[in-house]
Design an enzyme around this catalytic site. Structure first.
Site, PDB file in Angstrom:
ATOM      1  N   ASN A   7      49.579  41.338  46.663  1.00 26.35           N
ATOM      2  CA  ASN A   7      48.297  42.009  46.873  1.00 26.35           C
ATOM      3  C   ASN A   7      47.600  41.308  48.033  1.00 26.35           C
ATOM      4  OD1 ASN A   7      45.714  43.061  46.790  1.00 26.35           O
ATOM      5  ND2 ASN A   7      45.472  42.852  44.581  1.00 26.35           N
ATOM      6  N   ARG A  90      50.344  46.336  47.114  1.00 27.95           N
ATOM      7  CA  ARG A  90      49.095  47.092  47.118  1.00 27.95           C
ATOM      8  C   ARG A  90      48.814  47.528  48.551  1.00 27.95           C
ATOM      9  NH1 ARG A  90      43.189  44.727  47.948  1.00 27.95           N
ATOM     10  NH2 ARG A  90      41.957  46.593  47.536  1.00 27.95           N
ATOM     11  N   HIS A 179      40.111  50.519  45.827  1.00 25.95           N
ATOM     12  CA  HIS A 179      40.236  49.594  44.692  1.00 25.95           C
ATOM     13  C   HIS A 179      40.724  50.331  43.447  1.00 25.95           C
ATOM     14  CE1 HIS A 179      36.830  47.284  46.896  1.00 25.95           C
ATOM     15  NE2 HIS A 179      37.996  46.722  47.190  1.00 25.95           N
ATOM     16  N   ARG A 242      31.228  43.620  55.501  1.00 24.89           N
ATOM     17  CA  ARG A 242      30.971  45.035  55.781  1.00 24.89           C
ATOM     18  C   ARG A 242      29.568  45.425  55.326  1.00 24.89           C
ATOM     19  NH1 ARG A 242      36.237  46.988  52.807  1.00 24.89           N
ATOM     20  NH2 ARG A 242      36.271  44.788  52.234  1.00 24.89           N
ATOM     21  N   GLU A 385      45.234  43.681  38.906  1.00 23.93           N
ATOM     22  CA  GLU A 385      45.845  44.715  39.731  1.00 23.93           C
ATOM     23  C   GLU A 385      47.359  44.538  39.801  1.00 23.93           C
ATOM     24  OE1 GLU A 385      43.088  45.780  43.330  1.00 23.93           O
ATOM     25  OE2 GLU A 385      42.693  43.689  42.793  1.00 23.93           O
TER      26      GLU A 385
END
Length: 399
Positions: A7, A90, A179, A242, A385
């Site tokens: 990931n 991912r 996500h 961001r 994840e």
């Protein structure tokens, strides 16, 4: 079957080697603060724990460090890369081309590369992970799991922008959502937990994924129906570097009146804004530490971060027509009791009553941090994840 999950995030790499279908984690670890002098590296097995602080300049160096330890004579868990049957990756943006898990081919890599303009902090890092893994685990099948897949259920009323129709039909400009593996994993855990507590009633939940990248999802009966990130993973909440939501007229003002190029504006909004632009720090641990020391910029940034989350809780509660639970997850969501406190303060109208003592507890298990009288559950659910990706990779290999 041994599967390695990689990931590669915008400033981190999380990895696990998992024995499937038992979901048994053989080893795991992560690298964060990639690009800084003080990157943190960890490698954990049932018998060994390695932790280091060292400079890791980029994702390639990080992945090489991981692979060296996997096959290390003393602490490694494999002797040969041939023991690995698959590597699951991912990938953040799948555009309109990928709504399911796929085996990686040259064509898939080319498409991931083309979509890098929409996820410049992520798809290049994801692709770097794929390229390095192909070199190291050359006999393994490489598989991509896309963040955007879970959000394919967002209805047209929520995923369509109020711009000319042809931009959706011909150019596929719409809300994609991101996500997805995290939101899917924690929402399923939350629904199981709520069903046990509430005898199987329908679920209206908001998942709050807070890390260097941040997003929220409104989930009704297990399906994503709205999401804070859109066409690219840039809008919505305030993130590490961001900006999140801004008035788009600012972009035209910067270009037409302030002399910025479009590339410069894009770079500023993607890499120089958010918490970094507000404080000079991109890591929340640094921001919280400096806020405690009296740094007013850091304190204001934390307040702004929580305020933005509150706004989306309000709007998503309206969309869901009620609220059974909110879920905090990911690095900040799981570990920052201060952010959770800011978000849940003065939210009694939504039935949110935080238990201050429970909020300070750290655990790897699902936990309630609300008071017994709280009408709405406040849950902290550690995301995984990698397990979610492993399950999807395994299902693909069985087909």
């Amino acid at each position: 079957m041994k599967i390695i999950i990689i990931n590669s995030g915008s400033s981190s790499i999380k990895y696990q080697m998992i024995d499937m279908p038992a979901n048994e984690v053989i080893c795991s670890g992560m690298i964060d603060r990639i690009g800084l002098e003080s990157s943190n590296f960890s490698y954990v097995t049932n018998t060994v724990k390695v932790e280091e602080t060292l400079p890791i300049a980029n994702h390639k160096i990080g992945l090489q460090k991981i692979s060296q330890l996997l096959m290390d004579d003393k602490v490694g868990v494999i002797k040969s890369t041939s023991e690995i049957e698959a590597v699951g990756h991912r990938v953040v943006h799948g555009g309109s081309d990928f709504s399911n898990t796929v085996t990686i081919t040259k064509e898939v890599k080319d498409k991931i590369r083309q979509l890098s303009d929409l996820a410049p902090l992520h798809n290049p890092a994801n692709l770097e992970g794929i390229n390095v893994a192909e070199e190291i685990f050359s006999s393994a099948k490489q598989v991509a799991v896309f963040d955007t897949a879970f959000h394919q259920t967002i209805p047209v009323v929520a995923h369509k922008y109020a711009i000319p129709n042809f931009l959706l039909t011909e150019n596929k400009i719409r809300v994609y959502g991101f996500h997805g593996t995290s939101h899917k994993y924690v929402s399923e855990k939350a629904i199981c937990y709520l069903n046990e507590k509430n005898s199987g009633k329908s679920s209206r939940i908001i998942t709050i994924h807070l890390g260097n990248g941040c997003s929220m999802t409104a989930i009704k009966d297990g399906k994503s129906i709205d999401h804070t990130l859109g066409f690219a993973p840039m809008n919505g909440l305030i993130m590490g570097t961001r900006s999140g939501d801004v008035d788009q007229s600012i972009i035209f003002h910067m270009v037409n009146s302030l002399g910025y190029s479009l590339d410069a504006v894009n770079n500023l909004l993607q890499k120089q804004s958010g918490m970094l632009g507000l404080t000079g720090y991109s890591d929340l641990r640094d921001i919280e530490s400096n806020a405690e020391k009296g740094n007013l910029d850091c304190q204001l940034a934390l307040d702004m971060n929580a305020y933005r989350i509150k706004k989306f809780i309000g709007s998503y509660t309206a969309v869901l027509n009620g609220l059974d639970a909110i879920i905090f997850t990911a690095g900040i969501g799981e570990n920052s009791s201060y952010i959770r406190k800011l978000v849940c303060t003065d939210m009694d109208y939504f039935g949110l009553e935080l238990d201050s003592a429970k909020n300070e507890i750290r655990s790897k298990e699902i936990r309630e941090i609300n008071t017994p009288d709280s009408k709405t559950k406040i849950l902290v659910i550690p995301t995984n994840e990698e397990i979610e990706i492993a399950n999807q990779v395994y299902e693909l290999l069985l087909k």
